[in-house]
Design a protein around this motif. Structure first.
Motif, PDB file in Angstrom:
ATOM      1  N   ARG A 110       5.426   5.559   7.531  1.00 24.77           N
ATOM      2  CA  ARG A 110       5.678   4.103   7.171  1.00 24.77           C
ATOM      3  C   ARG A 110       7.215   3.777   7.169  1.00 24.77           C
ATOM      4  O   ARG A 110       7.690   2.698   7.513  1.00 24.77           O
ATOM      5  CB  ARG A 110       4.920   3.774   5.980  1.00 24.77           C
ATOM      6  CG  ARG A 110       5.197   4.745   4.618  1.00 24.77           C
ATOM      7  CD  ARG A 110       4.054   4.503   3.598  1.00 24.77           C
ATOM      8  NE  ARG A 110       4.629   5.257   2.481  1.00 24.77           N
ATOM      9  CZ  ARG A 110       4.238   6.640   2.268  1.00 24.77           C
ATOM     10  NH1 ARG A 110       3.569   7.114   3.324  1.00 24.77           N
ATOM     11  NH2 ARG A 110       4.443   7.210   1.312  1.00 24.77           N
TER      12      ARG A 110
ATOM     13  N   TYR B 116       2.083   4.177  11.282  1.00 24.76           N
ATOM     14  CA  TYR B 116       3.272   3.815  11.049  1.00 24.76           C
ATOM     15  C   TYR B 116       2.982   2.369  10.140  1.00 24.76           C
ATOM     16  O   TYR B 116       4.020   2.250   9.210  1.00 24.76           O
ATOM     17  CB  TYR B 116       4.144   3.334  12.435  1.00 24.76           C
ATOM     18  CG  TYR B 116       4.349   4.206  13.301  1.00 24.76           C
ATOM     19  CD1 TYR B 116       5.562   5.180  12.959  1.00 24.76           C
ATOM     20  CD2 TYR B 116       3.634   4.648  14.193  1.00 24.76           C
ATOM     21  CE1 TYR B 116       5.818   6.234  13.687  1.00 24.76           C
ATOM     22  CE2 TYR B 116       3.871   5.682  15.116  1.00 24.76           C
ATOM     23  CZ  TYR B 116       5.169   6.542  14.826  1.00 24.76           C
ATOM     24  OH  TYR B 116       5.320   7.427  15.720  1.00 24.76           O
ATOM     25  N   THR B 117       2.204   1.545  10.060  1.00 25.76           N
ATOM     26  CA  THR B 117       2.158   0.351   9.562  1.00 25.76           C
ATOM     27  C   THR B 117       1.084   0.065   8.308  1.00 25.76           C
ATOM     28  O   THR B 117       1.325  -0.538   7.413  1.00 25.76           O
ATOM     29  CB  THR B 117       2.312  -0.755  10.613  1.00 25.76           C
ATOM     30  OG1 THR B 117       0.923  -0.671  11.262  1.00 25.76           O
ATOM     31  CG2 THR B 117       3.320  -0.546  11.394  1.00 25.76           C
TER      32      THR B 117
ATOM     33  N   ALA C 246       0.232   4.957   5.717  1.00 23.09           N
ATOM     34  CA  ALA C 246       0.443   5.684   7.181  1.00 23.09           C
ATOM     35  C   ALA C 246       1.386   6.651   6.715  1.00 23.09           C
ATOM     36  O   ALA C 246       2.475   6.707   6.195  1.00 23.09           O
ATOM     37  CB  ALA C 246       1.131   4.508   8.055  1.00 23.09           C
TER      38      ALA C 246
END
Length: 247
Positions: A113, A105-106, A110
């Motif tokens: 994101r 996600y980060t 990713a």
């Protein structure tokens, strides 16, 4: 004892015979023709046992690939007032997942994101707009008389959907099912969760069913089918390969 009506000779005039023909036929069928014994209904098809192919194959010693059959994980950092899953904040649950999996996600590159960026704009799940968290549902999927939380959120920018199921154990939030793919529908059928995904074959879709297993204390993937859709329309987008996919 009077003679049997089946054998007693009766002489009738023609009009009487015509009037009583149907009744005589019924009496004959009921009283004389039916002995009460079982009668055959015709030949039955023979039972066919499974035929094993390649019996010389050595049994596999490990799974071909991991599809995440068992998911039972405590969610850290989520408040659960009164130990009631309905009190859990869905947005906080997704933020906790993002914090636990920063690589998805980060970090730079990713795959999800955009989800992490938009989650910061969320106030209430299901409010629409840019918030990726969908409205949660609460259903008893384990059969213990208490509701579980079925939660979905969008995985952006890929356009897939994550589906999760959470329960409560010892006042802790526990994830018992996790799946993500190109999802076209989610249903609750009894105490099972059914996820429908588009197929690359025209007029068909994938239907995956998860059911509670008390031994594993998790929702297990019990059915993975490819079925014809009601409309039989054109093929949808092929499901993206994703973690937890059953195909």
């Amino acid at each position: 004892m009077p003679p049997s009506p089946c054998r007693r000779p009766v002489r009738l005039t023609a009009p009487c015979a015509l009037l009583l023909a149907a009744a005589a036929t019924a009496v004959t069928a009921a009283g004389c023709g039916d002995t009460g014994e079982p009668r055959g209904a015709g030949p039955a098809s023979a039972a066919v046992s499974p035929s094993r192919l390649w019996p010389e194959l050595t049994p596999a010693s490990r799974p071909a690939y991991d599809i995440g059959e068992v998911d039972h994980e405590v969610v850290e950092g989520v408040s659960l007032p009164g130990g009631d899953v309905r009190a859990a904040d869905p947005v906080a649950v997704v933020r906790a997942e993002i914090a636990a999996s920063p690589g998805d996600y980060t970090r730079d590159g990713a795959p999800y994101r955009e989800t992490a960026r938009r989650i910061e704009e969320c106030r209430v799940a299901g409010e629409g707009g840019r918030c990726p968290v969908l409205r949660p549902y609460h259903r008893d999927l384990t059969g213990d008389g208490r509701a579980e939380m079925v939660l979905g959120f969008r995985l952006l920018p890929q356009g897939m959907t994550a589906v999760r199921v959470y329960t409560v154990e010892r006042d802790r939030l526990v994830r018992i099912m996790s799946y993500e793919d190109a999802v076209s529908g989610v249903e609750v059928a009894g105490r099972s969760l059914v996820v429908r995904s588009p197929s690359e074959v025209a007029g068909y879709e994938y239907r995956l069913r998860w059911s509670w297993d008390p031994r594993q204390r998790a929702m297990l993937l019990t059915h993975d089918e490819m079925l014809r859709t009601a409309g039989g329309g054109a093929a949808g987008r092929a499901p993206s390969p994703a973690a937890g996919s059953g195909r």
